[in-house]
Design an enzyme around this catalytic site. Structure first.
Site, mmCIF file in Angstrom:
data_model
loop_
_atom_site.group_PDB
_atom_site.id
_atom_site.type_symbol
_atom_site.label_atom_id
_atom_site.label_comp_id
_atom_site.label_asym_id
_atom_site.label_seq_id
_atom_site.Cartn_x
_atom_site.Cartn_y
_atom_site.Cartn_z
ATOM 1 N N SER A 1 -5.840 -3.622 -0.918
ATOM 2 C CA SER A 1 -5.205 -2.379 -0.888
ATOM 3 C C SER A 1 -5.575 -1.405 0.037
ATOM 4 C CB SER A 1 -5.050 -1.734 -2.198
ATOM 5 O OG SER A 1 -6.458 -1.382 -2.572
ATOM 6 N N HIS A 2 -7.026 -1.435 0.606
ATOM 7 C CA HIS A 2 -7.590 -0.632 1.617
ATOM 8 C C HIS A 2 -7.894 -1.310 2.647
ATOM 9 C CE1 HIS A 2 -6.555 1.948 -1.784
ATOM 10 N NE2 HIS A 2 -6.542 2.944 -0.677
ATOM 11 N N THR B 1 -3.224 10.052 -6.621
ATOM 12 C CA THR B 1 -3.868 8.941 -7.305
ATOM 13 C C THR B 1 -5.499 9.175 -7.299
ATOM 14 O OG1 THR B 1 -3.740 7.810 -5.082
ATOM 15 C CG2 THR B 1 -2.340 7.033 -6.672
ATOM 16 N N ARG C 1 -1.806 3.554 -5.301
ATOM 17 C CA ARG C 1 -0.453 3.425 -4.800
ATOM 18 C C ARG C 1 -0.413 2.037 -4.022
ATOM 19 N NH1 ARG C 1 4.114 6.554 -4.477
ATOM 20 N NH2 ARG C 1 5.189 6.154 -2.360
ATOM 21 N N GLU D 1 -1.646 -0.759 -4.339
ATOM 22 C CA GLU D 1 -1.475 -1.770 -5.432
ATOM 23 C C GLU D 1 -0.060 -1.857 -5.627
ATOM 24 O OE1 GLU D 1 -3.379 -4.435 -6.110
ATOM 25 O OE2 GLU D 1 -5.166 -3.430 -5.538
ATOM 26 N N ARG E 1 -19.370 -8.086 -16.727
ATOM 27 C CA ARG E 1 -19.560 -7.951 -15.353
ATOM 28 C C ARG E 1 -19.699 -6.466 -15.096
ATOM 29 N NH1 ARG E 1 -16.126 -6.456 -10.936
ATOM 30 N NH2 ARG E 1 -13.874 -7.265 -11.186
ATOM 31 N N ARG F 1 -17.772 -8.466 -8.261
ATOM 32 C CA ARG F 1 -16.424 -9.188 -7.464
ATOM 33 C C ARG F 1 -16.674 -8.845 -5.876
ATOM 34 N NH1 ARG F 1 -12.084 -8.217 -5.041
ATOM 35 N NH2 ARG F 1 -12.388 -6.085 -5.394
#
Ligand code: NDP
Ligand code: PYC
Length: 343
Positions: free
Chosen positions: A46-47, A159, A185, A187, A303, A308
């Site tokens: 997304s970025h 956001t 946003r 996403e 986690r 990730r």
């Protein structure tokens, strides 16, 4: 059509060339490219390269100063201030971060204020730049009005991302970084492109009714995470990283911009703390006590945030960054056509 594997350095150089072709100075282009390539490397789509079009549209609309040179204000105690002069936040942060780290070490804590920047980025690269100096850090900024306060139905807050990091010895830092809306946003836009419905509870349509349609959500309002709690944290960010630093809040940023296809300009606040200074004279070692806490979290199967992302980074650094044929064709087009490639 086959995927292409690029090294992190090649992708960074490629993205920088796209921005230089669009007229952005090498200083600005390189800083923006580093953040975008880091997003792809860490599987934060997304970025990542998805943001290039928005940056180019904002440049084309004349909303970014192409040759902005960020400027550090004269020393002012714990407050380090960088004027971005209408450039992207990325180059301004790179200028201010070493000074923020120096003053946080000297004073125990310090704040970096960035004013007048176009901002599209994830905040974790900034947090990691500070944990690398053995500092704990927080970063936050407004965005543009797309989130309704809990109990309301009209977009008001942004956001508003919020990130935190804690340094760790001989391993990756503890870092979280999230939008204070249920999702970024970006996403929602990715769901729109993929034609997939939004999970329940992400957004309301223009009439304030719950919706899983990304298009309706983008025309309506997103919702804060955690109900009234996320709503209050988003409000805090409007106050600290908008009002307090004398910069635009999310509503003012949207008013100035006029629409969501461009990226907002506002300010950012980054705080750095020296755990060694805060814990001095108290029993126990702060770093060791933090490790006990992390072990207690992971020991029960949970986690840590960013695990990730760090795993994706290790894979990308070992095997390269995989881009689809469609993504490569899009980068080719942007590099060939420059600002003509975006509407
Ligand atoms: P996500 O919901 O994807 O992730 C939020 C954080 O939670 C990450 O640190 C993630 O770590 C961690 N996390 C996710 N799942 C778990 C889990 N099961 N257990 C523990 N930790 C977990 O973030 P958002 O979509 O809200 O935000 C994405 C990005 O968008 C952020 O980087 C943010 O800065 C950026 N953004 C920027 C804005 C701007 O105006 N500049 C505005 C809004 C957002 P991991 O990455 O390892 O999964
Ligand atoms: O993902 O919400 C978002 C966002 C807004 C501006 C930059 N990123």
């Amino acid at each position: 059509m086959t995927d292409t594997i690029l090294s992190h350095d090649d992708l960074t150089a490629r993205v920088s060339r796209i921005f230089q072709r669009a007229g952005l100075s090498p200083l600005q282009s390189d800083a923006v490219a580093r953040t975008i390539a880091a997003g792809e490397r860490d599987a934060c789509k997304s970025h990542g390269i998805y943001r290039i079009d928005g940056c180019l549209r904002t440049i084309k609309a004349g909303m970014v100063t192409l040759d902005a040179v960020p400027e550090l204000a004269p020393e002012d105690g714990a407050i380090v201030r960088v004027a971005a002069h209408g450039g992207f936040s990325n180059a301004a942060f790179e200028l201010g971060a070493p000074e923020l780290a120096r003053r946080a070490k000297e004073l125990g804590m310090a704040a970096l204020v960035i004013n007048d920047c176009t901002h599209f980025a994830a905040l974790w690269p900034e947090i990691e730049a500070l944990t690398a100096h053995d500092l704990a850090a927080m970063a936050m900024c407004p965005s543009y009005s797309s989130v309704a306060p809990t109990g309301g139905n009209e977009a008001l807050m942004g956001t508003n991302p919020f990130a935190f990091g804690w340094p760790r010895e001989n391993t990756d830092p503890y870092v979280f970084d999230f939008a204070t809306s249920v999702a970024a946003r970006g996403e929602i836009e990715l769901h729109r492109r993929a034609g997939t419905p939004l999970p329940e509870g992400w957004a309301v349509d223009a009439d304030g009714n719950p919706t899983s349609d990304p298009e309706a959500a983008l025309n309506g309002a997103m919702l804060p995470f955690g109900g009234h709690k996320g709503s209050a944290i988003a409000t805090m960010i409007e106050l600290l990283a908008g009002v307090m630093i004398g910069d635009l809040n999310s509503r003012e940023a949207l008013d100035r911009l006029g629409n969501f296809t461009l990226l907002p300009a506002h300010g950012e606040l980054i705080l750095a703390f020296d755990p060694a200074r805060f814990s001095a004279g108290r029993e126990g070692n702060a770093m060791a006590r933090a490790e006990t806490l992390f072990d207690a979290i992971t020991g029960q199967g949970a986690r840590l945030p960013s695990q990730r992302r760090f795993a994706a980074r290790k894979r990308a650094m070992a095997h390269g960054i995989t881009l689809s044929a469609e993504e490569i064709a899009h980068l080719d087009r942007l590099e060939e056509r420059g600002l003509d490639a975006v509407a």
